[in-house]
Scaffold this active site. Structure first.
Site, PDB file in Angstrom:
ATOM      1  N   HIS A 200       0.772  -1.268   0.092  1.00 37.62           N
ATOM      2  CA  HIS A 200      -0.116   0.089  -0.054  1.00 37.62           C
ATOM      3  C   HIS A 200       0.857   1.304  -0.120  1.00 37.62           C
ATOM      4  O   HIS A 200       0.272   2.342  -0.291  1.00 37.62           O
ATOM      5  CB  HIS A 200      -1.048   0.138   1.288  1.00 37.62           C
ATOM      6  CG  HIS A 200      -0.315   0.148   2.469  1.00 37.62           C
ATOM      7  ND1 HIS A 200      -0.124  -0.645   3.227  1.00 37.62           N
ATOM      8  CD2 HIS A 200       0.011   1.401   3.282  1.00 37.62           C
ATOM      9  CE1 HIS A 200       0.458  -0.258   4.384  1.00 37.62           C
ATOM     10  NE2 HIS A 200       0.370   1.099   4.171  1.00 37.62           N
ATOM     11  N   ASP A 233       0.057  -7.728   1.613  1.00 38.53           N
ATOM     12  CA  ASP A 233       0.588  -6.323   1.537  1.00 38.53           C
ATOM     13  C   ASP A 233       2.195  -6.128   1.538  1.00 38.53           C
ATOM     14  O   ASP A 233       2.588  -5.482   2.639  1.00 38.53           O
ATOM     15  CB  ASP A 233       0.028  -5.697   2.838  1.00 38.53           C
ATOM     16  CG  ASP A 233      -0.114  -4.201   2.851  1.00 38.53           C
ATOM     17  OD1 ASP A 233       0.097  -3.501   1.896  1.00 38.53           O
ATOM     18  OD2 ASP A 233      -0.094  -3.472   3.687  1.00 38.53           O
ATOM     19  N   SER A 311       4.585   2.672   7.852  1.00 38.54           N
ATOM     20  CA  SER A 311       4.338   1.674   7.022  1.00 38.54           C
ATOM     21  C   SER A 311       5.510   1.109   6.355  1.00 38.54           C
ATOM     22  O   SER A 311       6.007   1.801   5.354  1.00 38.54           O
ATOM     23  CB  SER A 311       3.240   1.747   6.018  1.00 38.54           C
ATOM     24  OG  SER A 311       2.239   1.814   7.020  1.00 38.54           O
TER      25      SER A 311
END
Length: 464
Positions: A200, A233, A311
């Site tokens: 993402h 992910d 992230s």
């Protein structure tokens, strides 16, 4: 000059005031003179009240200058007013003429006055210095000057681990095709320019946008997506740089609750940020990714501060090895988007990241394991329920799939996987996703009143 002739150089006689002046009046005049030359006292502070006090006049808006005592009106009080004529004693009738001082005596008097003034000032200064005492000295403590000592930190300290890890952590600046931007973190996977991050983080740049990688030394490089998967992910990005220092992927199966960990990355664009904490829990079923795609993660939970922008960055243990990839944070109920750390961060286990990264580097895509059943998301009760009926043309149990071959039927309850109880669909999904295609798992299944264990060999499905 005769005695009858006036002495033109004698001092004039003082004028004599009438003797009828009253002593009482003289005393009053003297008091008035004293009052006029005394310093004006400061005005009294007005009481902090919301209105005038009873019996007192309200304070004027503009402060008035005190006029002093005596009640005289007229010029400002800093001017000195005479209090009245003085009353000298009358001179004797036979007083001798006053002598005059010549130029020589006057000069001598002035010289003596100057000398006396200088001597007095000097003596006063010496007296003031002797009575004041020595000037105060701060004498604040200072750090020891030890140039020969190396300011090293003990092995295993947060500072030592951070010093080893930070050169291998990168940040991403991603621009989508519509011009919107985002940022994230990552780390060096191989010395020849391969980097690992979240899908993402780079998805927008991979779909017609631009990806810029910023290394720890501040240099910027164009990034190219080697492969990515929304199911886990994860994404591998490559830059045209050699000689990088990779981080070691540790064994996340060895992690236990209470282990010390560091989260490293670029939260809110603040690169090279290090936060510390512990492993708070294991096997948390977490859905990560963006709104378009959902990844199911058998996550490591930590209280190390993780914020938007973290992230893709590494979660490292006390040995500086990567045990997780920071991917998600929890927010209070009602929050529409991530606002910041509340001590509930989640990371993809390093073992899963290793397997997926190898697949992405070798083939550009990844696979994940399945057992071949549809789960009833509306069920509430013990275990997880296999759907009774087909959904959107998909059978509840895939014919000739792993579950079908093991004897699982529509409507069955799955209570455990490898002895680990499950009570939510996500728990079963992430437990299966943590395995590899071809692995065998043991399911505890209940059909009606019968409970049994079945062995299921996981099959492979291609990731998007």
């Amino acid at each position: 000059m005769t005695a009858d002739e006036p002495d033109l150089f004698a001092a004039p006689e003082p004028s004599r005031a009438p003797r009828s002046a009253s002593p009482t009046a003289g005393s009053s005049a003297s008091s008035a003179a004293t009052a006029a030359t005394a310093p004006v006292p400061p005005p009294p502070a007005r009481p902090a009240s919301h209105g005038p006090t009873a019996g007192a006049a309200a304070a004027p808006a503009v402060p008035l200058v005190p006029a002093g005592t005596g009640g005289r009106s007229g010029p400002p009080s800093h001017e000195v007013f005479p209090a009245g004529p003085q009353q000298p004693a009358p001179a004797p009738a036979s007083a001798a003429p006053r002598a005059r001082l010549g130029a020589g005596p006057v000069a001598l008097v002035l010289a003596l006055a100057l000398v006396a003034g200088f001597a007095g000032g000097y003596a006063g200064d010496r007296v003031a210095r002797s009575t004041a005492g020595p000037a105060p000295v701060a004498n604040l403590p200072v750090a020891a000057d030890d140039d020969a000592a190396d300011p090293s930190r003990p092995a295993g300290s947060v500072a030592a681990i951070a010093a080893d890890v930070l050169p291998s952590v990168v940040s991403f600046e991603v621009t989508a095709s519509d011009g919107s931007g985002s940022s994230g973190s990552g780390f060096v996977l191989r010395e020849d320019g391969y980097l690992l991050t979240n899908n993402h983080v780079v998805a927008a740049g991979a779909e017609g946008g631009e990806i810029v990688v910023v290394l720890a030394d501040g240099s910027e490089h164009d990034g190219e997506v080697v492969g990515r998967t929304s199911d886990y992910d994860l994404a591998v990005v490559r830059i045209d740089v050699d000689g990088l220092t990779p981080l070691v992927l540790g064994d996340s199966d060895d992690v236990v609750v209470g282990d010390a960990v560091l989260a490293v990355g670029a939260p809110l664009g603040l690169d090279s940020t290090v936060t510390s904490g512990i492993v708070s829990a294991l096997h948390r079923p977490v859905q990560a990714g963006d709104q378009a795609t959902t990844a199911f993660i058998d996550a490591i939970q930590t209280d190390a501060a993780i914020n938007p922008g973290n992230s893709g960055g590494p979660l490292v243990d006390a040995d500086g090895e990567v045990v997780g990839i920071n991917s998600a944070i929890a927010q209070p109920p009602g929050a529409l988007q991530a606002t910041g750390s509340i001590g509930l961060g989640f990371a993809i286990p390093a073992n899963q990241a290793r397997t997926t990264a190898e697949q992405l580097i070798e083939t550009g895509s990844a696979t994940y394991p399945v057992i071949g059943v549809l789960l009833d998301s509306g069920y509430s009760g013990v275990g997880v329920k296999v759907a009774d009926d087909a959904q959107e043309g998909v059978a509840p149990v895939t014919p000739d799939g792993p579950a079908d071959l093991a004897g699982v039927r529509p409507g069955d309850l799955i209570l455990e996987i490898d002895g680990r109880p499950v009570s939510q669909s996500d728990e079963l999904i992430v437990a299966i996703r943590a395995r590899q295609p071809g692995d065998a798992v043991t399911l505890t299944v209940r059909t009606g009143e019968e409970t049994r264990e079945v062995r299921v060999v996981l099959q492979e499905s291609q990731s998007d």
